[in-house]
Design a protein around this motif. Structure first.
Motif, PDB file in Angstrom:
ATOM      1  N   ILE A 308       0.830  -1.201   0.000  1.00 37.78           N
ATOM      2  CA  ILE A 308       0.000   0.000   0.000  1.00 37.78           C
ATOM      3  C   ILE A 308       0.866   1.253   0.000  1.00 37.78           C
ATOM      4  O   ILE A 308       0.508   2.278  -0.593  1.00 37.78           O
ATOM      5  N   VAL A 309       2.019   1.180   0.646  1.00 37.28           N
ATOM      6  CA  VAL A 309       2.927   2.332   0.656  1.00 37.28           C
ATOM      7  C   VAL A 309       3.311   2.718  -0.763  1.00 37.28           C
ATOM      8  O   VAL A 309       3.221   3.891  -1.164  1.00 37.28           O
ATOM      9  N   ASN A 310       3.723   1.746  -1.548  1.00 36.32           N
ATOM     10  CA  ASN A 310       4.127   2.032  -2.929  1.00 36.32           C
ATOM     11  C   ASN A 310       2.943   2.479  -3.787  1.00 36.32           C
ATOM     12  O   ASN A 310       3.081   3.348  -4.656  1.00 36.32           O
ATOM     13  N   LEU A 311       1.779   1.884  -3.553  1.00 36.18           N
ATOM     14  CA  LEU A 311       0.588   2.281  -4.313  1.00 36.18           C
ATOM     15  C   LEU A 311       0.243   3.741  -4.061  1.00 36.18           C
ATOM     16  O   LEU A 311      -0.048   4.498  -4.996  1.00 36.18           O
ATOM     17  N   LEU A 312       0.265   4.155  -2.796  1.00 38.31           N
ATOM     18  CA  LEU A 312      -0.075   5.535  -2.457  1.00 38.31           C
ATOM     19  C   LEU A 312       0.985   6.509  -2.967  1.00 38.31           C
ATOM     20  O   LEU A 312       0.666   7.613  -3.417  1.00 38.31           O
ATOM     21  N   ALA A 313       2.230   6.106  -2.890  1.00 41.56           N
ATOM     22  CA  ALA A 313       3.312   6.961  -3.380  1.00 41.56           C
ATOM     23  C   ALA A 313       3.406   6.956  -4.898  1.00 41.56           C
ATOM     24  O   ALA A 313       3.995   7.856  -5.489  1.00 41.56           O
ATOM     25  N   ASP A 314       2.805   5.933  -5.523  1.00 40.82           N
ATOM     26  CA  ASP A 314       2.938   5.705  -6.963  1.00 40.82           C
ATOM     27  C   ASP A 314       4.405   5.673  -7.365  1.00 40.82           C
ATOM     28  O   ASP A 314       4.816   6.244  -8.376  1.00 40.82           O
ATOM     29  N   ALA A 315       5.184   4.994  -6.527  1.00 46.56           N
ATOM     30  CA  ALA A 315       6.627   4.882  -6.747  1.00 46.56           C
ATOM     31  C   ALA A 315       7.151   3.717  -5.919  1.00 46.56           C
ATOM     32  O   ALA A 315       6.561   3.364  -4.890  1.00 46.56           O
ATOM     33  N   PRO A 316       8.274   3.116  -6.313  1.00 45.03           N
ATOM     34  CA  PRO A 316       8.823   1.980  -5.561  1.00 45.03           C
ATOM     35  C   PRO A 316       9.615   2.428  -4.337  1.00 45.03           C
ATOM     36  O   PRO A 316      10.829   2.267  -4.254  1.00 45.03           O
ATOM     37  N   VAL A 317       8.902   2.982  -3.358  1.00 47.65           N
ATOM     38  CA  VAL A 317       9.544   3.428  -2.116  1.00 47.65           C
ATOM     39  C   VAL A 317      10.173   2.244  -1.391  1.00 47.65           C
ATOM     40  O   VAL A 317      11.279   2.328  -0.854  1.00 47.65           O
ATOM     41  N   ILE A 318       9.460   1.113  -1.389  1.00 46.74           N
ATOM     42  CA  ILE A 318       9.907  -0.101  -0.697  1.00 46.74           C
ATOM     43  C   ILE A 318      10.237  -1.171  -1.732  1.00 46.74           C
ATOM     44  O   ILE A 318       9.450  -1.381  -2.663  1.00 46.74           O
ATOM     45  N   PRO A 319      11.346  -1.891  -1.587  1.00 40.75           N
ATOM     46  CA  PRO A 319      11.588  -3.027  -2.484  1.00 40.75           C
ATOM     47  C   PRO A 319      10.550  -4.128  -2.265  1.00 40.75           C
ATOM     48  O   PRO A 319      10.265  -4.484  -1.123  1.00 40.75           O
ATOM     49  N   GLU A 320       9.968  -4.628  -3.340  1.00 40.02           N
ATOM     50  CA  GLU A 320       8.975  -5.697  -3.278  1.00 40.02           C
ATOM     51  C   GLU A 320       9.540  -6.953  -3.944  1.00 40.02           C
ATOM     52  O   GLU A 320       9.919  -6.908  -5.125  1.00 40.02           O
ATOM     53  N   LEU A 321       9.573  -8.036  -3.194  1.00 42.22           N
ATOM     54  CA  LEU A 321      10.011  -9.325  -3.727  1.00 42.22           C
ATOM     55  C   LEU A 321       8.843 -10.287  -3.580  1.00 42.22           C
ATOM     56  O   LEU A 321       8.553 -10.775  -2.489  1.00 42.22           O
ATOM     57  N   LEU A 322       8.168 -10.545  -4.680  1.00 40.91           N
ATOM     58  CA  LEU A 322       6.876 -11.216  -4.654  1.00 40.91           C
ATOM     59  C   LEU A 322       6.901 -12.522  -5.429  1.00 40.91           C
ATOM     60  O   LEU A 322       7.617 -12.661  -6.422  1.00 40.91           O
ATOM     61  N   ILE A 323       6.086 -13.461  -4.943  1.00 39.13           N
ATOM     62  CA  ILE A 323       5.821 -14.739  -5.601  1.00 39.13           C
ATOM     63  C   ILE A 323       7.147 -15.457  -5.908  1.00 39.13           C
ATOM     64  O   ILE A 323       7.847 -15.862  -4.991  1.00 39.13           O
ATOM     65  N   GLU A 324       7.562 -15.562  -7.171  1.00 35.33           N
ATOM     66  CA  GLU A 324       8.790 -16.314  -7.469  1.00 35.33           C
ATOM     67  C   GLU A 324      10.053 -15.578  -7.016  1.00 35.33           C
ATOM     68  O   GLU A 324      11.112 -16.191  -6.855  1.00 35.33           O
ATOM     69  N   ASP A 325       9.964 -14.266  -6.807  1.00 33.47           N
ATOM     70  CA  ASP A 325      11.120 -13.507  -6.318  1.00 33.47           C
ATOM     71  C   ASP A 325      11.231 -13.511  -4.799  1.00 33.47           C
ATOM     72  O   ASP A 325      12.226 -13.014  -4.252  1.00 33.47           O
ATOM     73  N   CYS A 326      10.235 -14.052  -4.136  1.00 29.55           N
ATOM     74  CA  CYS A 326      10.254 -14.094  -2.667  1.00 29.55           C
ATOM     75  C   CYS A 326      11.091 -15.303  -2.234  1.00 29.55           C
ATOM     76  O   CYS A 326      10.574 -16.346  -1.838  1.00 29.55           O
ATOM     77  N   ARG A 327      12.408 -15.130  -2.325  1.00 27.34           N
ATOM     78  CA  ARG A 327      13.363 -16.194  -2.008  1.00 27.34           C
ATOM     79  C   ARG A 327      14.424 -15.662  -1.051  1.00 27.34           C
ATOM     80  O   ARG A 327      14.812 -14.492  -1.138  1.00 27.34           O
ATOM     81  N   PRO A 328      14.917 -16.494  -0.136  1.00 25.01           N
ATOM     82  CA  PRO A 328      15.866 -16.012   0.870  1.00 25.01           C
ATOM     83  C   PRO A 328      17.071 -15.251   0.325  1.00 25.01           C
ATOM     84  O   PRO A 328      17.403 -14.184   0.865  1.00 25.01           O
ATOM     85  N   PRO A 329      17.745 -15.713  -0.730  1.00 23.51           N
ATOM     86  CA  PRO A 329      18.916 -14.950  -1.183  1.00 23.51           C
ATOM     87  C   PRO A 329      18.583 -13.530  -1.625  1.00 23.51           C
ATOM     88  O   PRO A 329      19.317 -12.582  -1.321  1.00 23.51           O
TER      89      PRO A 329
END
Length: 380
Positions: A308-329
């Motif tokens: 929601i932070v990025n949606l409201l800012a309309d910018a990638p304020v926070i790095p998002e690692l989702l679905i297949e990118d949500c990996r420990p490394p």
């Protein structure tokens, strides 16, 4: 006496419901309350029709094995509402269950207010047309939601976001470090895996391995995991073998103290990212779904960001690692950058911009604005 029936299906809705009930009681001491909720609504005097944790499911493949049990609970809820005939039904979040309840009670002529706009603007936008015949008003938390739903003919009140009255920014870092014996030089990392059993089961093993990797490069790491009622046992079990061992906090004040003490966060996308942003904690957002649900969401998503932070800012304020990118490394690399101070100031500047958008235009607190909207529906 006038009865307000409240249905909450998960921890965040339980908190919202408790605040709403408190504000409604202040405005109308004659009101009575019944419904479904968790620990917070129980403290507010509502004896839940059945345990709220039975509704805390998410994702197609998670819901399917429980479909019969959910159908029984739906029948029980509708029968209870029909027997009690409340002056208004307030459903809070959990749209999969709440909107089915709303559809079933519609023929009874009971006004329905849905608190927390379903995120159909993010995906499955066609569902908004079905909602128009089920509910009388949406209480929206985000400013851009009102125009979207009003175009479909659904009255909307933007009541502001409840994070503003959460106290998330009022913690005491020194108190937290003293209470938990955190030595000088040890670094607190906040871990928030969500409030649904399926989220916890999928994310905590990934987050635990991420912390192990980060601890190898940043000695003295002290992970802290706040416990949410319906998933407390699952969190304790999943985090029991972590290295480094986590600090588990249950008390709300202790949780906010942990926010103040944290140097960085590993956070599930969703409302928790706003809470952490309000506290000024730089974070990495991760989210994992089963492959089928993830594939469907990828195909149907209508928005650029998950948090929601990025949606409201309309910018990638926070790095998002989702679905297949949500990996420990990958998570460990992003979290390590924050612990090294990279991008911290930029995140906090983005947080300040986002928070400025979340106050209710009618004034007062979000829960007061929500109570005013509910009472207007009761009087109507």
């Amino acid at each position: 006496m006038t009865l307000v029936y409240v249905v909450a299906g998960e921890s965040s809705g339980d908190v919202l419901g408790a605040r709403l009930v408190a504000r409604l009681r202040e405005a109308r001491p004659d009101l009575r309350f019944a419904g479904i909720g968790g620990e917070r609504l129980a403290e507010a005097g509502i004896e839940s029709l059945f345990p709220m944790r039975e509704l805390a499911l998410m994702g197609l493949l998670e819901v399917l094995p429980n479909i019969r049990a959910l159908a029984r609970r739906l029948d029980e809820t509708v029968a209870d509402i029909a027997a009690r005939r409340p002056a208004v039904l307030v459903t809070i979040d959990s749209p999969g269950f709440a909107l089915r309840v709303a559809a079933r009670v519609r023929p009874l002529g009971i006004p329905v207010v849905h608190y927390v706009a379903p995120q159909v603007w993010a995906w499955r936008q066609g569902r908004v047309k079905r909602m128009a015949g089920r509910i009388d008003r949406i209480l929206a938390l985000l400013p851009f939601e009102a125009p979207f739903f009003e175009r479909a003919g659904i009255p909307v009140t933007f009541v502001g976001h409840p994070v503003l009255e959460s106290g998330a920014d009022a913690g005491d870092a020194a108190r937290f470090r003293r209470r938990h014996g955190i030595a000088e030089g040890e670094r607190v990392v906040l871990v928030m895996p969500g409030s649904r059993r399926t989220e916890v089961g999928r994310l905590l093993p990934i987050f635990g391995e991420t912390l192990r990797l980060v601890a190898g490069r940043h000695p003295g790491l002290r992970p802290v995991v706040p416990l949410a009622g319906p998933v407390e046992e699952a969190v304790r079990d999943a985090a029991a073998g972590w290295t480094p061992a986590p600090i588990l906090v249950r008390d709300l004040a202790d949780k906010h103290d942990a926010f103040a003490a944290a140097e960085a966060g590993l956070i599930k996308s969703g409302t928790s990212s706003l809470e952490v942003a309000m506290a000024g904690v730089p974070m990495v957002v991760g989210y994992k779904l089963n492959p089928v649900t993830g594939w469907l969401i990828r195909r149907m998503a209508k928005v650029k960001y998950a948090s929601i932070v990025n949606l409201l800012a309309d910018a990638p304020v926070i790095p998002e690692l989702l679905i297949e990118d949500c990996r420990p490394p990958l998570l460990a690399e992003a979290l390590g950058r924050l612990l090294a101070g990279e991008g911290v100031a930029e995140q906090r500047e983005g947080f300040a911009r986002v928070m400025s958008l979340l106050s209710p235009p009618s004034g007062g607190s979000p829960s007061e604005a929500a109570a005013r909207a509910v009472l207007a529906t009761v009087r109507a």
